[in-house]
Design a protein around this motif. Structure first.
Motif, PDB file in Angstrom:
ATOM      1  N   ILE A  95      53.542  33.367  61.380  1.00 39.72           N
ATOM      2  CA  ILE A  95      54.993  33.461  61.191  1.00 39.72           C
ATOM      3  C   ILE A  95      55.488  32.308  60.321  1.00 39.72           C
ATOM      4  O   ILE A  95      56.264  32.511  59.376  1.00 39.72           O
ATOM      5  CB  ILE A  95      55.716  33.460  62.549  1.00 39.72           C
ATOM      6  N   TYR A  96      55.039  31.103  60.624  1.00 38.89           N
ATOM      7  CA  TYR A  96      55.486  29.947  59.837  1.00 38.89           C
ATOM      8  C   TYR A  96      55.050  30.081  58.379  1.00 38.89           C
ATOM      9  O   TYR A  96      55.798  29.723  57.462  1.00 38.89           O
ATOM     10  CB  TYR A  96      54.929  28.656  60.442  1.00 38.89           C
ATOM     11  N   TYR A  97      53.838  30.594  58.173  1.00 36.01           N
ATOM     12  CA  TYR A  97      53.377  30.796  56.793  1.00 36.01           C
ATOM     13  C   TYR A  97      54.293  31.775  56.061  1.00 36.01           C
ATOM     14  O   TYR A  97      54.701  31.523  54.916  1.00 36.01           O
ATOM     15  CB  TYR A  97      51.937  31.316  56.792  1.00 36.01           C
ATOM     16  N   GLU A  98      54.614  32.884  56.692  1.00 31.85           N
ATOM     17  CA  GLU A  98      55.446  33.888  56.045  1.00 31.85           C
ATOM     18  C   GLU A  98      56.871  33.377  55.817  1.00 31.85           C
ATOM     19  O   GLU A  98      57.573  33.883  54.946  1.00 31.85           O
ATOM     20  CB  GLU A  98      55.438  35.173  56.876  1.00 31.85           C
ATOM     21  N   GLN A  99      57.277  32.374  56.576  1.00 31.63           N
ATOM     22  CA  GLN A  99      58.589  31.763  56.391  1.00 31.63           C
ATOM     23  C   GLN A  99      58.541  30.555  55.447  1.00 31.63           C
ATOM     24  O   GLN A  99      59.547  29.866  55.285  1.00 31.63           O
ATOM     25  CB  GLN A  99      59.150  31.313  57.742  1.00 31.63           C
ATOM     26  N   ASN A 100      57.375  30.318  54.850  1.00 30.43           N
ATOM     27  CA  ASN A 100      57.174  29.165  53.961  1.00 30.43           C
ATOM     28  C   ASN A 100      57.366  27.833  54.685  1.00 30.43           C
ATOM     29  O   ASN A 100      57.707  26.824  54.056  1.00 30.43           O
ATOM     30  CB  ASN A 100      58.114  29.235  52.747  1.00 30.43           C
ATOM     31  N   ARG A 101      57.085  27.814  55.962  1.00 29.11           N
ATOM     32  CA  ARG A 101      57.145  26.573  56.754  1.00 29.11           C
ATOM     33  C   ARG A 101      55.697  26.096  56.925  1.00 29.11           C
ATOM     34  O   ARG A 101      55.085  26.244  57.968  1.00 29.11           O
ATOM     35  CB  ARG A 101      57.824  26.834  58.089  1.00 29.11           C
ATOM     36  N   PHE A 102      55.173  25.519  55.864  1.00 32.99           N
ATOM     37  CA  PHE A 102      53.735  25.296  55.802  1.00 32.99           C
ATOM     38  C   PHE A 102      53.220  24.175  56.709  1.00 32.99           C
ATOM     39  O   PHE A 102      52.165  24.344  57.333  1.00 32.99           O
ATOM     40  CB  PHE A 102      53.310  25.088  54.354  1.00 32.99           C
ATOM     41  N   PRO A 103      53.893  23.033  56.846  1.00 31.40           N
ATOM     42  CA  PRO A 103      53.363  22.001  57.752  1.00 31.40           C
ATOM     43  C   PRO A 103      53.198  22.486  59.193  1.00 31.40           C
ATOM     44  O   PRO A 103      52.121  22.291  59.787  1.00 31.40           O
ATOM     45  CB  PRO A 103      54.384  20.868  57.619  1.00 31.40           C
ATOM     46  N   PRO A 104      54.209  23.136  59.812  1.00 39.25           N
ATOM     47  CA  PRO A 104      53.960  23.620  61.179  1.00 39.25           C
ATOM     48  C   PRO A 104      52.938  24.752  61.225  1.00 39.25           C
ATOM     49  O   PRO A 104      52.223  24.893  62.225  1.00 39.25           O
ATOM     50  CB  PRO A 104      55.342  24.092  61.654  1.00 39.25           C
ATOM     51  N   ALA A 105      52.843  25.546  60.160  1.00 40.11           N
ATOM     52  CA  ALA A 105      51.810  26.590  60.121  1.00 40.11           C
ATOM     53  C   ALA A 105      50.424  25.951  60.153  1.00 40.11           C
ATOM     54  O   ALA A 105      49.540  26.376  60.909  1.00 40.11           O
ATOM     55  CB  ALA A 105      51.973  27.438  58.866  1.00 40.11           C
ATOM     56  N   ILE A 106      50.233  24.921  59.344  1.00 43.25           N
ATOM     57  CA  ILE A 106      48.946  24.227  59.310  1.00 43.25           C
ATOM     58  C   ILE A 106      48.624  23.620  60.674  1.00 43.25           C
ATOM     59  O   ILE A 106      47.485  23.706  61.159  1.00 43.25           O
ATOM     60  CB  ILE A 106      48.970  23.150  58.199  1.00 43.25           C
ATOM     61  N   GLU A 107      49.630  23.039  61.307  1.00 40.37           N
ATOM     62  CA  GLU A 107      49.418  22.426  62.626  1.00 40.37           C
ATOM     63  C   GLU A 107      48.939  23.457  63.647  1.00 40.37           C
ATOM     64  O   GLU A 107      47.988  23.201  64.397  1.00 40.37           O
ATOM     65  CB  GLU A 107      50.713  21.786  63.106  1.00 40.37           C
ATOM     66  N   GLN A 108      49.580  24.622  63.685  1.00 46.71           N
ATOM     67  CA  GLN A 108      49.185  25.642  64.651  1.00 46.71           C
ATOM     68  C   GLN A 108      47.799  26.200  64.359  1.00 46.71           C
ATOM     69  O   GLN A 108      46.993  26.419  65.275  1.00 46.71           O
ATOM     70  CB  GLN A 108      50.217  26.777  64.655  1.00 46.71           C
ATOM     71  N   LEU A 109      47.491  26.418  63.097  1.00 45.54           N
ATOM     72  CA  LEU A 109      46.190  26.984  62.754  1.00 45.54           C
ATOM     73  C   LEU A 109      45.071  25.978  62.967  1.00 45.54           C
ATOM     74  O   LEU A 109      43.953  26.354  63.350  1.00 45.54           O
ATOM     75  CB  LEU A 109      46.216  27.484  61.310  1.00 45.54           C
ATOM     76  N   GLN A 110      45.352  24.709  62.758  1.00 48.23           N
ATOM     77  CA  GLN A 110      44.362  23.685  63.068  1.00 48.23           C
ATOM     78  C   GLN A 110      44.087  23.644  64.564  1.00 48.23           C
ATOM     79  O   GLN A 110      42.948  23.436  64.998  1.00 48.23           O
ATOM     80  CB  GLN A 110      44.831  22.322  62.568  1.00 48.23           C
ATOM     81  N   ARG A 111      45.135  23.859  65.365  1.00 42.13           N
ATOM     82  CA  ARG A 111      44.962  23.913  66.817  1.00 42.13           C
ATOM     83  C   ARG A 111      44.006  25.046  67.199  1.00 42.13           C
ATOM     84  O   ARG A 111      43.131  24.886  68.052  1.00 42.13           O
ATOM     85  CB  ARG A 111      46.314  24.131  67.497  1.00 42.13           C
ATOM     86  N   VAL A 112      44.167  26.189  66.534  1.00 38.83           N
ATOM     87  CA  VAL A 112      43.271  27.317  66.803  1.00 38.83           C
ATOM     88  C   VAL A 112      41.826  26.935  66.504  1.00 38.83           C
ATOM     89  O   VAL A 112      40.919  27.189  67.307  1.00 38.83           O
ATOM     90  CB  VAL A 112      43.673  28.551  65.968  1.00 38.83           C
ATOM     91  N   LEU A 113      41.603  26.302  65.366  1.00 37.41           N
ATOM     92  CA  LEU A 113      40.241  25.997  64.952  1.00 37.41           C
ATOM     93  C   LEU A 113      39.616  24.873  65.768  1.00 37.41           C
ATOM     94  O   LEU A 113      38.390  24.811  65.898  1.00 37.41           O
ATOM     95  CB  LEU A 113      40.219  25.661  63.460  1.00 37.41           C
ATOM     96  N   GLU A 114      40.443  24.014  66.329  1.00 35.26           N
ATOM     97  CA  GLU A 114      39.894  23.006  67.246  1.00 35.26           C
ATOM     98  C   GLU A 114      39.276  23.672  68.468  1.00 35.26           C
ATOM     99  O   GLU A 114      38.267  23.208  69.005  1.00 35.26           O
ATOM    100  CB  GLU A 114      41.005  22.048  67.669  1.00 35.26           C
ATOM    101  N   LEU A 115      39.898  24.747  68.925  1.00 34.82           N
ATOM    102  CA  LEU A 115      39.420  25.459  70.111  1.00 34.82           C
ATOM    103  C   LEU A 115      38.409  26.545  69.768  1.00 34.82           C
ATOM    104  O   LEU A 115      37.529  26.860  70.575  1.00 34.82           O
ATOM    105  CB  LEU A 115      40.610  26.082  70.850  1.00 34.82           C
ATOM    106  N   GLU A 116      38.555  27.136  68.584  1.00 36.86           N
ATOM    107  CA  GLU A 116      37.674  28.234  68.160  1.00 36.86           C
ATOM    108  C   GLU A 116      37.217  27.992  66.717  1.00 36.86           C
ATOM    109  O   GLU A 116      37.762  28.572  65.770  1.00 36.86           O
ATOM    110  CB  GLU A 116      38.401  29.574  68.254  1.00 36.86           C
TER     111      GLU A 116
END
Length: 263
Positions: A95-116
């Motif tokens: 959602i953040y990516y599609e809204q061009n809110r890239f810093p919070p998008a990166i933060e959430q996706l990094q959280r995913v990759l830390e766990l998976e």
């Protein structure tokens, strides 16, 4: 984006009322009655034992209905209740990516990759975010990691090939874009985007005769694909086929004026 829906609806041994509302949500969703699906998910929130899991498909349906604010709020609630809920973090990142809110998008996706660390969808989505902020080396790292993960184990996932092709198209690396686009089309020959991107790469390589069939297939698969009609018209014009070019431009004008559903 609806990655969590199947999981939550596949629960076993859930209380009767919970199961009833989840089944109602599934039926409504499959019938594309998204308002009804959202209503059933809201009822399920009151009775299901795993509230955080219900919040994710509810948010995803809300996003389909155009209520991004409610979707974000419910996904954030899901993450607060269960910090390990990677489906919620992934959906937030998208959602953040599609809204061009890239810093919070990166933060959430990094959280995913830390766990998976092997979550190929998250690698691809993170590559798109880094692409958007022109961090090319990071984008390349995650694109290639996603390719490694899907190459053999997830042959149905063509999205990363198409996204990576688009990345190289924007950087004038047309041969790489062609190879990736053609691979995407081979993996998913039902996607008009895959054929459009491959044709576009061929056109940029000056191979307009070859690009024709790719553009033709794109508009056959999706007659409302305005960009593909325009590209087809330009290919015809490059080859001196003016009548065909004019007809394709007419279709471009028609489709450009028509409202399009979200891709």
């Amino acid at each position: 984006m609806l990655l969590a829906l199947a999981g939550v609806l596949a629960w076993q041994a859930v209380p009767g009322a919970c199961e009833t509302h989840l089944n109602g949500a599934r039926t409504a969703f499959e019938a594309r009655r998204f308002q009804d699906a959202a209503a059933e998910f809201r009822k399920a929130l009151e009775v299901c034992p795993r509230r955080s899991a219900v919040l994710v498909p509810l948010a995803q349906v809300e996003y389909l209905l155009g209520d991004a604010q409610a979707a974000e709020a419910h996904l954030l609630e899901a993450v607060r209740e269960d910090p390990g809920n990677t489906q919620a973090s992934y959906a937030l990142g998208r959602i953040y990516y599609e809204q061009n809110r890239f810093p919070p998008a990166i933060e959430q996706l990094q959280r995913v990759l830390e766990l998976e660390p092997a979550n190929y969808r998250a690698h691809n989505a993170l590559a798109l975010c880094y692409d958007a902020v022109r961090r090319d080396s990071d984008a390349l790292r995650h694109f290639y990691r996603a390719l490694d993960l899907v190459h053999k184990d997830h042959p149905e996932y063509d999205t990363v090939y198409a996204d990576f092709a688009e990345f190289f198209l924007r950087r004038d690396q047309f041969e790489k874009a062609f190879q990736l686009g053609a691979e995407a089309a081979q993996r998913n020959p039902a996607s008009p985007r895959n054929f459009f991107l491959t044709g576009k790469a061929l056109g940029r390589l000056g191979k307009h005769d070859l690009s024709l069939r790719w553009f033709q297939e794109a508009v056959r698969l999706d007659p409302g694909y305005a960009e593909a009609w325009y590209a087809l018209a330009q290919a015809y014009r490059k080859l001196g086929k003016e009548p065909e070019a004019r007809r394709a431009l007419e279709r471009f004008e028609e489709t450009r004026r028509s409202p399009r559903a979200r891709r």
